[in-house]
Design an enzyme around this catalytic site. Structure first.
Site, PDB file in Angstrom:
ATOM      1  CE  LYS A  72      41.472 -79.355  26.611  1.00  0.00           C
ATOM      2  NZ  LYS A  72      40.052 -79.209  27.004  1.00  0.00           N
ATOM      3  CB  SER A 147      39.697 -75.506  28.330  1.00  0.00           C
ATOM      4  OG  SER A 147      39.218 -76.824  28.177  1.00  0.00           O
ATOM      5  CB  SER A 171      36.298 -77.447  27.194  1.00  0.00           C
ATOM      6  OG  SER A 171      36.477 -76.622  28.318  1.00  0.00           O
TER       7      SER A 171
END
Lengths: 466, 445
Positions: A72, A147, A171
């Site tokens: 990420k 997210s 997330s």
């Protein structure tokens, strides 16, 4: 996952052969899905070739030997951009790697790229990225959740074997649920956060995505434990040992109506099926009075917003990042932040700033921290009666792109069932469980503090049962 | 008038408060003592708190007789400035409370991190200093004059020197002073960097506030900035526009427990403090209290005194150091550390003490030594040693200057000085002037 590593070590499948398969998948799907912000195909190829040599000379070692890893873009990888999907850090390159990444790479993982996400992890749909939204691989008109959108999609679409995400209010679990993969949020302070860009420091964790429970146990085995660079991390666990020895017979699993408020019909139906499967593998189901989630998640905002506003102070364009212009210090900062941040990030900074001001009798953040203590005590009581708690992961199915973007309240509802684990610090995992049409459904299991190993082992018995 | 201080002292530690970077910021290349933590780079986290910082802070607290807290939290103090890379400064809750130094009560001590150094003119920042450990010592407003304020700061400085906790001897203090006059509100003056400047700033501020009060305009609560170059204080902000720092416990730093056994260990191993040493000098060496005070006020001087006190009369030695040597040093604007040969100082004192040289010779030798004109002190002392045949020289002089002798005998008593001077000249100062005078008087009577 360990089977694949065995193949890669033995030479049955060379790391570079495997990498090329993955790159092919990326070439095929990435143009539509937009799961990556940065790709390092050439770097990955070089590294794979080095690993090939080790195989040929019989020196292949490492728990993750030859596995392709996506990271990420709020987790630092040395020499790669660290954008947090924000214009503010569009060209920022990190001079160091996160501890978690360093450990995975040391065990033989190959970093293929940095994944798309909601800007500074602010979002539950993968739509607030400065680099455009990520799409759900099962229905490209729908969101992949967020997210950690790109990391979930990379694993779901075979564009990496494993990936790393971060979880502050759901997330990791939310996009794992929307894309049909395992996504794990460890106990707070089990994995070093060194190298993770902050959202809310008392809630953030780094965790893995994997198509199977085995990949979760494997990556956690490597990542968990103190590193001296994150003052909070002091404990370690043996994931693989527990994973191979665990027996779900007689394990007590709690659930309650409080977890189902606001849960939409198709998800509720799958949850009932999930309870049946739990029963069928020998678990004992216990219905509990659990704190109603609709009362819990506002507390999340009292804590998250002020911490986020604090964390964002450093992005002012003075030392690095987007440079502002103006005739005095405050203009220069305001200009950089005005241009550098998207709407949701600004919304959260403004709310967080107000909520932490001292001009109020007692800051709202302080009150939130106090309430959280009460919630922890309540959850601790529940865990005196059961080994695990369960609920759906998200109250509804993946929605259409753009559908909720302008309605923060609806958007925030996606976190309703996941924030409990962050507020209390307990571990939680998304178990992919069947489909509604093409769309994946996910169920959540939560465990006691620092019993992450048992939680992941339990999830294994629910794998492929949907 | 009430004056109180917030005093920032950089602590002498090997590494910074939350990262392993070295602390010698003033002598390193700009931005060379830095890492992701003290630069506030995205994703960096504070390492566990530097234990040496806590130990040093505790030593200060204990020597001020403070009550140590069992646990401290680090808070984030938020503001924007180019030298503050993460946009907040980490500052602890009080480590200790309720102490005293002289007549001044100490309210609390806490630990914090220093920001970097911002060069406003060049627009450049050096982050070498970013993350260096500081303590902030907060006093009650117990001082009632500039003189009391000065005494307090000097005493505190001395204490910190004895404790060996000061990182950079050329900085020592950064002081925020608050001052209120009868009938006015409290004004805080920020950014004062030396004891001399504190005196200047206070004097300026007292004058300014007096004028306001006399003219009936009143003094409002505000924060002012000391402009060292112009020698004035300038308003920064008034109460209504005080910044809101949004203090918040730093979630990245677990609470730090202060181990009671560590506190006891530190308490029992505190070095001898200045006031303790002074009393001991009086007791053990029989020196006067004022002399003892002068000896301990310069730590190295006091230590040198003690090193040699067994080889010479301690009282004589103490007087020599505090009046003769100190006098010569003050005249030259030097302190004890600048003495080229400390052993030489002792040899001179010892020679005088033993009567091998005269007082005049001792003083001259001392001057030469401080001015760097003596290589071999022992050899020089030899040259100055008291002549054995002083009576012969006196006789020589009397014969050589009959007209002066005549003047003297006619009642011009001052003429004898001329003869004394001549004897001193012929003995190159190695004779004792008083004895020479006596001999002359006897011979001529």
């Amino acid at each position: 996952m360990r089977e694949l590593v065995k193949e890669l070590k033995s030479g049955e499948l060379l790391p570079s052969e495997h990498l090329e398969e993955v790159i092919e998948k990326i070439e095929e799907r990435e143009p539509r899905l937009n799961a990556f912000i940065s790709l390092d195909v050439e770097g990955a190829r070089e590294r794979a070739k080095e690993l090939d040599k080790l195989v040929r000379s019989g020196r292949a070692s490492g728990l993750l030997f030859g596995l392709v890893l996506a990271v990420k873009d709020n987790i630092a990888v040395e020499g790669m951009r660290l954008t947090c999907a924000s214009r503010m850090l569009e060209n920022y390159v990190s001079p160091f790697s996160a501890t978690a990444v360093e450990r995975l790479v040391r065990e033989g993982a190959i970093v293929i790229g940095k994944t798309n996400m909601d800007e500074f992890a602010c979002g539950s749909s993968g739509e607030t990225s400065y680099f455009g939204p990520t799409r759900n691989p099962w229905d490209e008109e729908r969101v992949p959740g967020g997210s950690s959108s790109g990391s979930a999609v990379a694993v779901a679409a075979g564009m990496s074997d494993l990936s790393l995400g971060s979880d502050t209010g759901g997330s990791i679990r939310n996009p794992a649920s929307f894309t049909g993969v395992f996504g794990f949020k460890p106990t707070y302070n089990l994995v070093s956060r060194y190298g993770l860009v902050d959202l809310a420091m008392s809630l953030d964790v780094i965790g893995p995505f994997s198509p199977d429970a085995d990949g979760i146990a494997l990556s956690m085995e490597v990542m968990a434990g103190p590193d001296g660079r994150d003052a909070g991390v002091q404990r370690s666990l043996s994931f693989l040992e527990t994973f191979d020895a665990f027996d779900p017979e007689g394990v007590r699993v709690g659930w309650g109506e409080g977890f189902l408020e606001g849960v939409e019909e198709p998800v509720r139906r799958h949850f009932e099926r999930f309870l049946n499967v739990l029963d069928s593998i020998g678990a004992e189901l216990v219905e509990l009075r659990v704190p109603p989630m609709e009362k819990v998640w506002p507390l999340y905002y009292l804590i998250m917003y002020p911490e986020f506003a604090s964390a964002m102070q450093r992005y002012n364009g003075l030392t690095y990042g987007l440079r502002g212009e103006g005739s005095n210090l405050y203009e220069v900062i305001a200009d950089a932040r005005g241009k550098g941040f998207g709407r949701e990030v600004k919304r959260r900074i403004i709310l967080g700033t107000y909520l932490s001001m001292e001009r109020y009798e007692k800051s709202f953040h302080e009150r939130g921290v106090k309430l959280r203590r009460g919630l922890r005590a309540e959850v601790k009581k529940l865990f005196e009666e059961v080994d695990f708690l369960t609920s759906p992961t998200v109250p509804f199915l993946p929605f259409r792109l753009g559908e909720r973007l302008d309605d923060p309240v609806k958007m925030y509802a996606a976190d309703a069932l996941t924030v409990l684990a962050n507020l209390t610090g307990i571990p939680a995992i998304n178990v992919p469980f069947g489909r509604e049409g093409r769309l994946p459904v996910g169920m959540q299991l939560m465990g006691r503090w620092f019993e992450d190993d048992r939680l992941v082992a339990m999830a294994r018995f629910l794998e492929g049962r949907g | 008038m009430r004056i109180g201080f917030e005093i920032h002292v950089q602590l002498k530690t090997e590494s910074k408060l939350f990262c392993p970077c070295p602390t010698n910021y003033w002598e390193a290349e700009p931005n060379s003592n830095v890492c992701p933590v003290c630069l506030g780079l995205p994703g960096s986290k504070p390492h566990p708190v530097n234990e040496e910082s806590i130990r040093k802070a505790l030593m200060v607290a204990l020597s001020l007789g403070m009550e140590v807290k069992p646990k401290i939290l680090f808070l984030r103090k938020h503001y924007f400035y180019p030298d503050l890379p993460s946009g907040y400064q980490r500052t602890s809750t009080p480590l200790a409370v309720n102490g005293r130094l002289g007549k001044v009560r100490i309210r609390e001590i806490h630990v914090e991190e220093d920001p970097g150094r911002y060069d406003l003119k060049e627009g450049l920042v050096d982050f070498n200093r970013s993350g260096v450990s500081l303590i902030e010592i907060v006093t009650e407003p117990d001082m009632t004059s500039v003189e009391e304020a000065e005494t307090f700061l000097k005493d505190l400085h001395l204490l910190l020197t004895y404790l060996g906790v000061i990182l950079n001897p050329s900085v020592v203090f950064r002081v925020d002073a608050n001052i209120s006059l009868e009938g006015g509100e409290r004004v805080e003056i920020k950014n004062i960097n030396s004891i001399e400047s504190v005196k200047k700033a206070l004097r300026y501020e007292i004058l300014r506030q007096k004028r306001l009060l006399e003219s009936g305009r009143g003094v409002k609560r505000e924060t002012r900035h000391w402009d060292e170059a112009r020698g004035v204080t300038v308003s920064l902000r008034v109460k209504e526009t005080e910044e809101d720092y949004r203090y918040m416990p730093d979630p990245d730093i677990p609470p730090v427990s202060i181990d009671p056994s560590l506190v006891e260990e530190l308490r029992s191993s505190l070095p001898e403090l200045p006031w303790e040493r002074k009393e001991r000098f009086v007791r053990e060496y029989g020196v006067d209290r004022t002399v003892a005070d002068a000896l301990v006020r310069d730590k190295a001087l006091g230590e040198f005194f003690e090193e040699k006190a067994g080889e010479i009369s301690p009282k004589f030695w103490a007087e020599f150091l505090t009046s003769r040597l100190k006098g010569e040093l003050n005249y030259r604007g030097l302190d004890f550390s600048a003495v080229p040969s400390k052993e030489g100082v002792f040899l001179i004192a010892k020679a005088w003490h033993d009567g091998r040289i005269t007082k005049e010779a001792a003083v001259e030798l001392l001057r030469k030594l401080l001015d760097g004109e003596i290589g071999d002190v022992s050899a020089e002392i030899e040259k100055f040693s008291v002549v054995e045949n002083v009576e012969d020289v006196v006789r020589e002089v009397v014969e050589a200057f009959p007209e002066v002798v005549e003047d003297y005998r006619k009642g011009k008593k001052a003429a004898i000085n001329r003869l004394v001077g001549e004897v001193m000249k012929r003995t190159r100062g190695r004779a004792d002037a008083r004895r020479v005078r006596e001999l002359l008087e006897k011979l001529l009577s």
